[in-house]
Scaffold this motif. Sequence first.
Motif, short mmCIF file in Angstrom:
data_model
loop_
_atom_site.label_atom_id
_atom_site.label_comp_id
_atom_site.label_asym_id
_atom_site.label_seq_id
_atom_site.Cartn_x
_atom_site.Cartn_y
_atom_site.Cartn_z
N VAL A 56 0.82 -1.21 0.00
CA VAL A 56 0.00 0.00 0.00
C VAL A 56 0.86 1.26 0.00
O VAL A 56 0.58 2.21 -0.74
N GLY A 57 1.91 1.31 0.79
CA GLY A 57 2.77 2.50 0.82
C GLY A 57 3.36 2.82 -0.54
O GLY A 57 3.35 3.97 -0.98
N SER A 58 3.88 1.82 -1.22
CA SER A 58 4.46 2.02 -2.55
C SER A 58 3.40 2.42 -3.56
O SER A 58 3.63 3.28 -4.42
N LEU A 59 2.23 1.79 -3.47
CA LEU A 59 1.15 2.12 -4.40
C LEU A 59 0.67 3.55 -4.21
O LEU A 59 0.43 4.27 -5.18
N VAL A 60 0.54 3.98 -2.95
CA VAL A 60 0.10 5.35 -2.68
C VAL A 60 1.12 6.34 -3.23
O VAL A 60 0.76 7.31 -3.91
N ARG A 61 2.38 6.13 -2.95
CA ARG A 61 3.42 7.05 -3.45
C ARG A 61 3.42 7.10 -4.99
O ARG A 61 3.52 8.17 -5.58
N PHE A 62 3.29 5.94 -5.62
CA PHE A 62 3.24 5.88 -7.07
C PHE A 62 2.05 6.67 -7.61
O PHE A 62 2.19 7.49 -8.52
N LEU A 63 0.88 6.44 -7.03
CA LEU A 63 -0.33 7.14 -7.50
C LEU A 63 -0.26 8.63 -7.22
O LEU A 63 -0.74 9.44 -8.03
N GLN A 64 0.35 9.03 -6.11
CA GLN A 64 0.51 10.46 -5.85
C GLN A 64 1.39 11.10 -6.93
O GLN A 64 1.10 12.20 -7.39
N GLU A 65 2.44 10.41 -7.32
CA GLU A 65 3.32 10.93 -8.38
C GLU A 65 2.59 11.02 -9.73
O GLU A 65 2.89 11.88 -10.54
N GLN A 66 1.63 10.13 -9.94
CA GLN A 66 0.92 10.06 -11.21
C GLN A 66 -0.37 10.89 -11.22
O GLN A 66 -1.10 10.88 -12.23
N LEU A 67 -0.67 11.61 -10.13
CA LEU A 67 -1.93 12.36 -10.06
C LEU A 67 -2.12 13.36 -11.21
O LEU A 67 -3.23 13.45 -11.74
N PRO A 68 -1.09 14.10 -11.63
CA PRO A 68 -1.34 15.01 -12.76
C PRO A 68 -1.81 14.27 -14.02
O PRO A 68 -2.70 14.76 -14.73
N TRP A 69 -1.24 13.10 -14.28
CA TRP A 69 -1.68 12.32 -15.44
C TRP A 69 -3.08 11.75 -15.20
O TRP A 69 -3.95 11.83 -16.07
N LEU A 70 -3.30 11.20 -14.00
CA LEU A 70 -4.62 10.63 -13.67
C LEU A 70 -5.71 11.70 -13.75
O LEU A 70 -6.84 11.39 -14.12
N ALA A 71 -5.39 12.93 -13.37
CA ALA A 71 -6.39 14.00 -13.37
C ALA A 71 -6.95 14.26 -14.77
O ALA A 71 -8.09 14.69 -14.90
N ARG A 72 -6.17 13.97 -15.78
CA ARG A 72 -6.63 14.18 -17.17
C ARG A 72 -7.26 12.93 -17.76
O ARG A 72 -7.76 12.97 -18.88
N HIS A 73 -7.21 11.82 -17.04
CA HIS A 73 -7.74 10.55 -17.56
C HIS A 73 -9.27 10.57 -17.51
O HIS A 73 -9.87 11.13 -16.60
N PRO A 74 -9.93 9.94 -18.49
CA PRO A 74 -11.40 9.90 -18.49
C PRO A 74 -12.01 9.25 -17.23
O PRO A 74 -13.15 9.56 -16.87
N ALA A 75 -11.25 8.40 -16.56
CA ALA A 75 -11.77 7.73 -15.36
C ALA A 75 -11.32 8.42 -14.07
O ALA A 75 -11.46 7.85 -12.99
N ALA A 76 -10.82 9.64 -14.17
CA ALA A 76 -10.29 10.34 -12.99
C ALA A 76 -11.32 10.47 -11.88
O ALA A 76 -11.01 10.29 -10.70
N ILE A 77 -12.54 10.79 -12.25
CA ILE A 77 -13.58 10.97 -11.22
C ILE A 77 -13.86 9.64 -10.53
O ILE A 77 -14.09 9.61 -9.32
N ASP A 78 -13.80 8.54 -11.26
CA ASP A 78 -13.99 7.23 -10.64
C ASP A 78 -12.90 6.96 -9.61
O ASP A 78 -13.17 6.44 -8.52
N PHE A 79 -11.66 7.31 -9.94
CA PHE A 79 -10.55 7.16 -9.00
C PHE A 79 -10.81 7.98 -7.74
O PHE A 79 -10.68 7.48 -6.62
N ASP A 80 -11.20 9.22 -7.93
CA ASP A 80 -11.49 10.11 -6.80
C ASP A 80 -12.60 9.52 -5.93
O ASP A 80 -12.48 9.47 -4.70
#
Length: 193
Positions: free
Chosen positions: A93-117
């Motif tokens: 979980v710690g590694s996954l959270v850090r990875f996803l935090q780093e990828q947030l700018p890319w995820l924010a533009r993804h069509p499924a961003a709201i689902d992630f949120d």
Amino acid sequence: MPLCGRICARCVGRLHRELRALLELYEESDQALTQTPTRLRERVSGSRSTVGIVLDDSAVTLRAQVTDVLAQWARLVVDERRDRTPRPREPRVGSLVRFLQEQLPWLARHPAAIDFDEEVTELLAAFGKLFGPGQVRRFPLGSCLEPGCDGTLFGVMSAGGGRVPSHVTCDAGHALPPHQWMRVADRLKGEVA
């Protein structure tokens, strides 16, 4: 739920903090795995009961769900970004959270961003149910220990009594793991003296 219907810069910042809170709650949930203090049970002659730890099913299920949800989102990022992003080093979980935090700018533009949120919000709410329900008493413990945070720490206890809080969080959303509670207690002791 996003504040503006999409993942804007403000929402990215909020989601970054929520992912950190999710990790802190996940780590704190270690304490919720056992329903009662660990103790050995005696085996009565002829019974088939075993000696061991009894785990809380809801805590185990929630922890597995957190790992699964974060791993699925990390997999989506890696699959769609291919060679443009390194994979998380390990499926913890710690590694996954850090990875996803780093990828947030890319995820924010993804069509499924709201689902992630929404999924992160649902996981945080599930932790609220795990550590709740029932009437609680909040009491201030001073300023948050998180660097750069102006929030106030609060201990949360069952209104029915007890001497130890069930969890400690600040009003900005940081959860303080139990192994850091003594730092707060020492600081409070110094302020009283």
